[in-house]
Design an enzyme around this catalytic site. Structure first.
Site, PDB file in Angstrom:
ATOM      1  N   GLN A 128      -1.053  10.198  -0.121  1.00  0.00           N
ATOM      2  CA  GLN A 128      -1.658   9.968   1.032  1.00  0.00           C
ATOM      3  C   GLN A 128      -0.460   9.799   2.004  1.00  0.00           C
ATOM      4  OE1 GLN A 128      -4.284   6.763   0.992  1.00  0.00           O
ATOM      5  NE2 GLN A 128      -5.204   7.244   2.788  1.00  0.00           N
ATOM      6  N   GLU A 248     -12.848   5.542  -0.264  1.00  0.00           N
ATOM      7  CA  GLU A 248     -12.115   4.629  -0.956  1.00  0.00           C
ATOM      8  C   GLU A 248     -12.637   3.719  -1.917  1.00  0.00           C
ATOM      9  OE1 GLU A 248      -8.671   3.054   1.649  1.00  0.00           O
ATOM     10  OE2 GLU A 248      -7.320   3.731   0.111  1.00  0.00           O
TER      11      GLU A 248
HETATM   12  C1  LIG Z   1       1.062  -0.889  -2.688  1.00  0.00           C
HETATM   13  C2  LIG Z   1       1.018  -0.274  -1.279  1.00  0.00           C
HETATM   14  C3  LIG Z   1       0.624   1.039  -1.479  1.00  0.00           C
HETATM   15  C4  LIG Z   1       0.538   1.924  -0.163  1.00  0.00           C
HETATM   16  N1  LIG Z   1       0.365   3.233  -0.404  1.00  0.00           N
HETATM   17  C5  LIG Z   1       0.062   3.864   0.702  1.00  0.00           C
HETATM   18  C6  LIG Z   1      -0.129   5.312   0.645  1.00  0.00           C
HETATM   19  O1  LIG Z   1      -0.180   5.707  -0.279  1.00  0.00           O
HETATM   20  N2  LIG Z   1      -0.193   6.073   1.956  1.00  0.00           N
HETATM   21  C7  LIG Z   1      -0.133   5.273   2.933  1.00  0.00           C
HETATM   22  O2  LIG Z   1      -0.213   6.095   4.075  1.00  0.00           O
HETATM   23  N3  LIG Z   1       0.004   3.916   3.199  1.00  0.00           N
HETATM   24  C8  LIG Z   1       0.161   3.329   1.886  1.00  0.00           C
HETATM   25  N4  LIG Z   1       0.256   1.819   2.009  1.00  0.00           N
HETATM   26  C9  LIG Z   1       0.467   1.238   3.334  1.00  0.00           C
HETATM   27  C10 LIG Z   1      -0.834   0.430   3.755  1.00  0.00           C
HETATM   28  O3  LIG Z   1      -1.889   1.199   4.117  1.00  0.00           O
HETATM   29  C11 LIG Z   1      -0.271  -0.714   4.999  1.00  0.00           C
HETATM   30  O4  LIG Z   1       0.929  -1.410   4.313  1.00  0.00           O
HETATM   31  C12 LIG Z   1      -1.367  -1.529   5.611  1.00  0.00           C
HETATM   32  O5  LIG Z   1      -2.142  -0.368   6.283  1.00  0.00           O
HETATM   33  C13 LIG Z   1      -0.839  -2.509   6.480  1.00  0.00           C
HETATM   34  O6  LIG Z   1       0.128  -1.977   7.529  1.00  0.00           O
HETATM   35  P1  LIG Z   1       1.759  -2.246   7.703  1.00  0.00           P
HETATM   36  O7  LIG Z   1       2.299  -2.482   6.484  1.00  0.00           O
HETATM   37  O8  LIG Z   1       2.209  -1.734   8.812  1.00  0.00           O
HETATM   38  O9  LIG Z   1       1.312  -3.936   8.183  1.00  0.00           O
HETATM   39  P2  LIG Z   1       0.926  -4.129   9.792  1.00  0.00           P
HETATM   40  O10 LIG Z   1      -0.246  -3.487  10.333  1.00  0.00           O
HETATM   41  O11 LIG Z   1       2.087  -4.220  10.431  1.00  0.00           O
HETATM   42  O12 LIG Z   1       0.439  -5.674   9.492  1.00  0.00           O
HETATM   43  C14 LIG Z   1       1.313  -6.941   9.503  1.00  0.00           C
HETATM   44  C15 LIG Z   1       0.429  -8.241   9.551  1.00  0.00           C
HETATM   45  O13 LIG Z   1      -0.168  -8.352  10.716  1.00  0.00           O
HETATM   46  C16 LIG Z   1      -1.618  -8.422  10.525  1.00  0.00           C
HETATM   47  N5  LIG Z   1      -2.402  -7.700  11.567  1.00  0.00           N
HETATM   48  C17 LIG Z   1      -2.089  -6.477  12.061  1.00  0.00           C
HETATM   49  N6  LIG Z   1      -3.116  -5.939  13.070  1.00  0.00           N
HETATM   50  C18 LIG Z   1      -3.869  -7.213  12.825  1.00  0.00           C
HETATM   51  C19 LIG Z   1      -5.092  -7.503  13.913  1.00  0.00           C
HETATM   52  N7  LIG Z   1      -5.571  -6.447  14.545  1.00  0.00           N
HETATM   53  N8  LIG Z   1      -5.541  -8.720  13.668  1.00  0.00           N
HETATM   54  C20 LIG Z   1      -5.245  -9.711  12.911  1.00  0.00           C
HETATM   55  N9  LIG Z   1      -4.017  -9.478  12.121  1.00  0.00           N
HETATM   56  C21 LIG Z   1      -3.145  -8.020  12.228  1.00  0.00           C
HETATM   57  C22 LIG Z   1      -1.738  -7.717   9.263  1.00  0.00           C
HETATM   58  O14 LIG Z   1      -2.866  -8.466   8.645  1.00  0.00           O
HETATM   59  C23 LIG Z   1      -0.615  -8.110   8.450  1.00  0.00           C
HETATM   60  O15 LIG Z   1      -0.703  -9.520   7.929  1.00  0.00           O
HETATM   61  C24 LIG Z   1       0.704   1.289   0.920  1.00  0.00           C
HETATM   62  C25 LIG Z   1       0.772  -0.336   0.970  1.00  0.00           C
HETATM   63  C26 LIG Z   1       1.111  -0.977  -0.303  1.00  0.00           C
HETATM   64  C27 LIG Z   1       1.154  -2.421  -0.412  1.00  0.00           C
END
Ligand SMILES: Cc1cc2nc3c(=O)[nH]c(=O)nc-3n(C[C@H](O)[C@H](O)[C@H](O)COP(=O)(O)OP(=O)(O)OC[C@H]3O[C@@H](n4cnc5c(N)ncnc54)[C@H](O)[C@@H]3O)c2cc1C
Length: 409
Positions: A128, A248
């Protein structure tokens, strides 16, 4: 479905697993899955083919697409028995659970005919490609570009995805990309499907704190998606991407809980073995975890019953819209993270000692698995919607509170 039919089906699944999760596949028991994805990837792919031959893939898919169209309760039973038998983490879950149902819902006849059989037969594996360095929770901020090649009609993709689980073990990737230059937020996006083995795609592993590298950065530099591999219409990618996420929280959640049951039993056994069960606080935390698991199961059954009822009533069985489903991800992920901490506390100083046998022959498999679980469970409250995002959703959709300000979307 009658109770005796259910127990007959349960016995059939258990027997098949006992007969087949044996011999060359015996070493796969309790292996694979989050935190342990690097265990035996090729053998787990062969296991997917064995499952397919046995008729245990595509259980909920329509018969017209090679599925078995089983009622929800039978699917639940399969996943429970699978986890009870220690069935390995599924290499095919993104194909079977996410892109497969999305193709069935939105794909052209040609796409379904070309792409579904490989998923169902356990021969084609998918990953994905949603998240990007600047687009995680705020997914609508994707910057990966898709430009139409005037000569061939294909789409040329450039940009970067990140955290792409299992990309290194996959054949195809689906990506959300921006196809209308200057568009913002959820407008002007396209949902594309691309074979990974082509010039213009580079997969770089990301090493995790548990030592493994289960996810990756994926770089696109003019990679090609055939014109026939757009899912939905160009510009309408957001709708497809969101529909996919709706799949999901599916039926496999009850299998996941069976795996949690194993883990809780391992924690309890470790506490008995090393005497920490004499500590009243440890006992209370184990009891609380046990109660939490029961609550989780009751809520999952309520959620699935609601979806099944919606299906029977001819309504869209969209789990995401149910209030029970809103709670689900937040509840299980925090429960599991707490279990990880409890495991470390129960193991005491040994929690920090890597087993020399790495859980292999003569090693302490249970300790290795609990260590992996504790480390990986930190990710549970991040992927598939972070804690904060889940709480926003509960507040807004479940409790009708004012919507939080959105960036550009
Ligand atoms: C083990 C694992 C597997 C994954 N596998 C995939 C995959 O196969 N394909 C894929 O596309 N993605 C994958 N992901 C990515 C995952 O979808 C993202 O990590 C997730 O959506 C969070 O985005 P980010 O890491 O950019 O954090 P951010 O969105 O930058 O968030 C950082 C912090 O800010 C907080 N935050 C952000 N927005 C808000 C808001 N509006 N209000 C309050 N707090 C907020 C969050 O809660 C978090 O604490 C994976 C992640 C992990 C950990």
């Amino acid at each position: 479905m009658k109770a005796n039919e259910e127990s007959a089906f349960r016995a059939e699944v258990a027997q098949w697993l006992a007969e087949n999760l044996a011999g060359e596949f015996a070493c796969l028991k309790h292996r694979g899955g989050p935190g342990d994805e690097e265990a035996f990837p090729e053998l787990r792919k062969a296991w997917e083919r064995r499952l397919a031959e046995g008729g245990w893939t595509g259980l909920g898919w329509p018969r017209a697409h090679g599925g078995r169209e089983l009622p929800v309760m039978q699917q639940v039973i399969f996943h429970e028995e699978y986890a009870r038998a220690g069935g390995p983490g599924r290499m095919g879950h993104i194909g079977e659970g996410l892109i497969g149902p999305t193709l069935i819902a939105f794909g052209t006849e040609d796409q379904k005919a070309r792409l579904l059989p490989g998923i169902r037969n356990g021969t084609t594996f998918w990953c994905q490609g949603y998240s990007e360095p600047g687009a995680g929770s705020d997914l609508a901020n994707v910057r990966t570009r898709a430009v139409r090649d005037a000569a061939s009609g294909d789409w040329l993709v450039s940009g970067q995805k990140v955290w792409t689980s299992l990309a290194h073990d996959s054949d195809w990737i689906f990506v959300l990309a921006r196809c209308e230059p200057g568009s913002r937020g959820s407008k002007g996006l396209i949902f594309l499907m691309l074979p990974l083995d082509q010039p213009g795609i580079e997969i770089r592993p990301i090493r995790q704190m548990g030592g493994g590298a289960e996810f990756n950065e994926v770089f696109f530099d003019g990679a090609r998606a055939a014109a026939a591999d757009v899912l939905g219409e160009p510009g309408d990618g957001w709708r497809i991407a969101m529909a996919l996420l709706g799949f999901e929280r599916g039926i496999s959640t009850l299998g996941q809980q069976m795996q949690f049951t194993h883990e809780l039993e391992w924690v309890a056994q470790a506490a008995r073995d090393n005497g920490s069960s004499r500590d009243a606080l440890v006992r209370q935390r184990i009891a609380r975890a046990w109660a939490g698991l029961r609550v989780m199961r009751a809520n999952a059954l309520r959620m699935l019953a609601g979806a099944a009822q919606a299906g029977q009533d001819g309504r869209d069985a969209d789990l995401a819209l149910q209030r029970e489903a809103l709670i689900y991800k937040y509840y299980w992920s925090n429960w599991h993270r707490d279990l990880g901490q409890l495991a470390l506390d129960v193991l005491g100083p040994l929690a920090n000692v890597l087993d020399a046998g790495e859980g292999g022959e003569g090693g302490d498999v249970r300790r290795t698995r609990l260590q992996q679980m504790a480390l990986f469970s930190r990710a549970d409250t991040i992927y598939a919607g972070t804690n904060e995002i889940q709480l926003n959703i509960i507040a807004e959709r479940g409790l009708g509170m004012p919507r939080e300000a959105r960036g550009q979307s």
